[in-house]
Design an enzyme around this catalytic site. Structure first.
Site, PDB file in Angstrom:
ATOM      1  N   TYR A  42       8.286  -7.095   5.638  1.00 60.34           N
ATOM      2  CA  TYR A  42       6.732  -6.924   6.013  1.00 60.34           C
ATOM      3  C   TYR A  42       6.143  -7.233   7.676  1.00 60.34           C
ATOM      4  CZ  TYR A  42       6.755  -6.472   0.719  1.00 60.34           C
ATOM      5  OH  TYR A  42       7.010  -6.119  -0.365  1.00 60.34           O
ATOM      6  N   PRO A  75       0.883  -1.581  -8.942  1.00 55.51           N
ATOM      7  CA  PRO A  75       0.265  -1.282 -10.264  1.00 55.51           C
ATOM      8  C   PRO A  75      -0.887  -0.129 -10.308  1.00 55.51           C
ATOM      9  CG  PRO A  75      -0.736  -3.211  -9.073  1.00 55.51           C
ATOM     10  CD  PRO A  75       0.363  -2.761  -8.297  1.00 55.51           C
ATOM     11  N   LEU A  76      -1.222   0.491  -8.949  1.00 59.32           N
ATOM     12  CA  LEU A  76      -2.324   1.303  -9.384  1.00 59.32           C
ATOM     13  C   LEU A  76      -1.648   2.658  -8.497  1.00 59.32           C
ATOM     14  CD1 LEU A  76      -5.517  -0.654  -8.375  1.00 59.32           C
ATOM     15  CD2 LEU A  76      -4.669  -0.035 -10.768  1.00 59.32           C
ATOM     16  N   GLY A 110      -0.293   3.423  -5.653  1.00 59.75           N
ATOM     17  CA  GLY A 110      -0.989   3.847  -4.315  1.00 59.75           C
ATOM     18  C   GLY A 110      -2.481   3.846  -4.436  1.00 59.75           C
ATOM     19  N   GLY A 111      -3.243   3.546  -5.023  1.00 60.58           N
ATOM     20  CA  GLY A 111      -4.585   3.592  -5.174  1.00 60.58           C
ATOM     21  C   GLY A 111      -5.069   4.803  -6.019  1.00 60.58           C
ATOM     22  N   GLY A 144      -9.632   4.859  -9.037  1.00 61.11           N
ATOM     23  CA  GLY A 144     -10.775   5.720  -9.175  1.00 61.11           C
ATOM     24  C   GLY A 144     -10.886   6.677  -7.864  1.00 61.11           C
TER      25      GLY A 144
END
Length: 328
Positions: free
Chosen positions: A53, A210-211, A213-214, A218
């Protein structure tokens, strides 16, 4: 904050994991330090990084190291996880899981992190060219030297987990205590074999992205009001296009619940059997503060069933592990 044991180990970790992949690339060092302090204020003690990273390999570990060096028991209060596998140099041995690379990688990570040990050392990917006896032999040395306390994997298939654990057992070694896998409402493939294998071997599951990549944060609403960042762009654009109808239904469900989609997505993961805690990657204090809502949000049976309808489990038989997911 809620806490749990990491798999079958005696190690206690927070149920939200602070991901650091953006530190040094999309988040400045100053802001990264502030986010880590904020995480500690909230009781988030489990931090995840990797030697790949940063704007250059190792850059993010160096940011964490300088934060630890500020004192205030920052290191002592942190369960520190890092990873190895990805290239860290141009040499032919500057990658993978050979005994040589494992030795050099851990020493380099410890220097950058300014610590004498890593709590959880994770293989970032399977190395199909290196035998398990070589890997476990090298890891046993690190454990004996006190440089690593626990070992984990990331992006392993279920049968890789079985291989790893059986090889470790034959050496009378603890082996893996966790698997970090992509897992979210839009990517449920881990339910077929990774999660069942992890549960069978007593491994804690740490979902990354967990989302998705966004996309589950929403994104459609954000696109309408002009506040969208990377959500639905770049690598994730095709996924959003393919699942636009489902994402729209999801956002409507969340609106009907009066909850932020990001919090619902995290709460769903926290409700899954075997999940230790998802890796969150906040870029602002507001994002970090908001994520704690997921710990309070308990989804009822009807909501869980509706989420299963919108985002079906993989396999024609749905919501079943392999082989029942696709066979009798």
């Amino acid at each position: 904050m809620e806490y749990t044991r990491l798999g079958r180990s005696g190690l206690t970790v927070s149920r939200l994991v602070l991901g650091t992949m953006n530190f040094g690339s999309r988040t400045s060092e100053e802001d990264s330090h502030a986010l880590m302090d904020r995480a500690h204020e909230h009781g988030i003690t489990f931090f995840d990084t990797a030697n790949a990273y940063g704007e250059q390999p190792g850059g993010t570990e160096e940011i964490l190291g300088r934060w630890f060096a500020r004192g205030g028991e920052r290191r002592e209060r942190t369960v520190l996880a890092t990873k190895l596998f990805s290239p860290t140099g141009d040499g032919p041995n500057d990658r993978g899981l050979s005994a040589r690379h494992i030795r050099h990688a851990i020493d380099a990570s410890l220097r950058r992190l300014r610590t004498d040990h890593v709590d959880l050392y994770q293989m970032h990917h399977i190395d199909r060219a290196t035998p398990w006896d070589e890997i476990w032999s090298a890891f046993e040395v690190l454990h004996q030297q006190g440089k690593v306390l626990y070992f984990g994997s990331s992006n392993f298939a279920g049968w890789h987990l079985a291989q790893a654990q059986e090889a470790a057992a034959s050496r009378h070694f603890l082996g893996l205590v966790s698997e970090q896998s992509i897992y979210n409402l839009l990517s449920r493939w881990a339910e077929l074999e990774v999660l069942p294998a992890a549960r069978a071997y007593g491994l804690g599951v740490i979902p990354w992205s967990p989302l998705h990549g966004g996309i589950l944060s929403g994104v459609l609403r954000k696109q309408r009001d002009g506040s969208a960042d990377r959500s639905g762009t770049g690598l994730w654009a095709a996924s959003l296009t393919a699942h636009a109808d489902s994402v729209a239904e999801y956002e409507k469900l969340c609106a009907d619940l009066g909850e932020d989609p990001a919090h619902v997505g995290l709460a769903w993961l926290l409700a899954q059997d075997g999940v230790t805690g998802p890796v969150i990657g906040p870029r602002t204090a507001a994002h970090l503060d908001g994520s704690l809502r997921a710990l309070e949000l308990k989804l009822d049976a009807d909501t869980l069933a509706e989420l299963d309808r919108i985002f079906p489990a993989p396999g024609p038989n749905g919501a079943k592990p392999a082989p029942e997911a696709y066979a009798w």
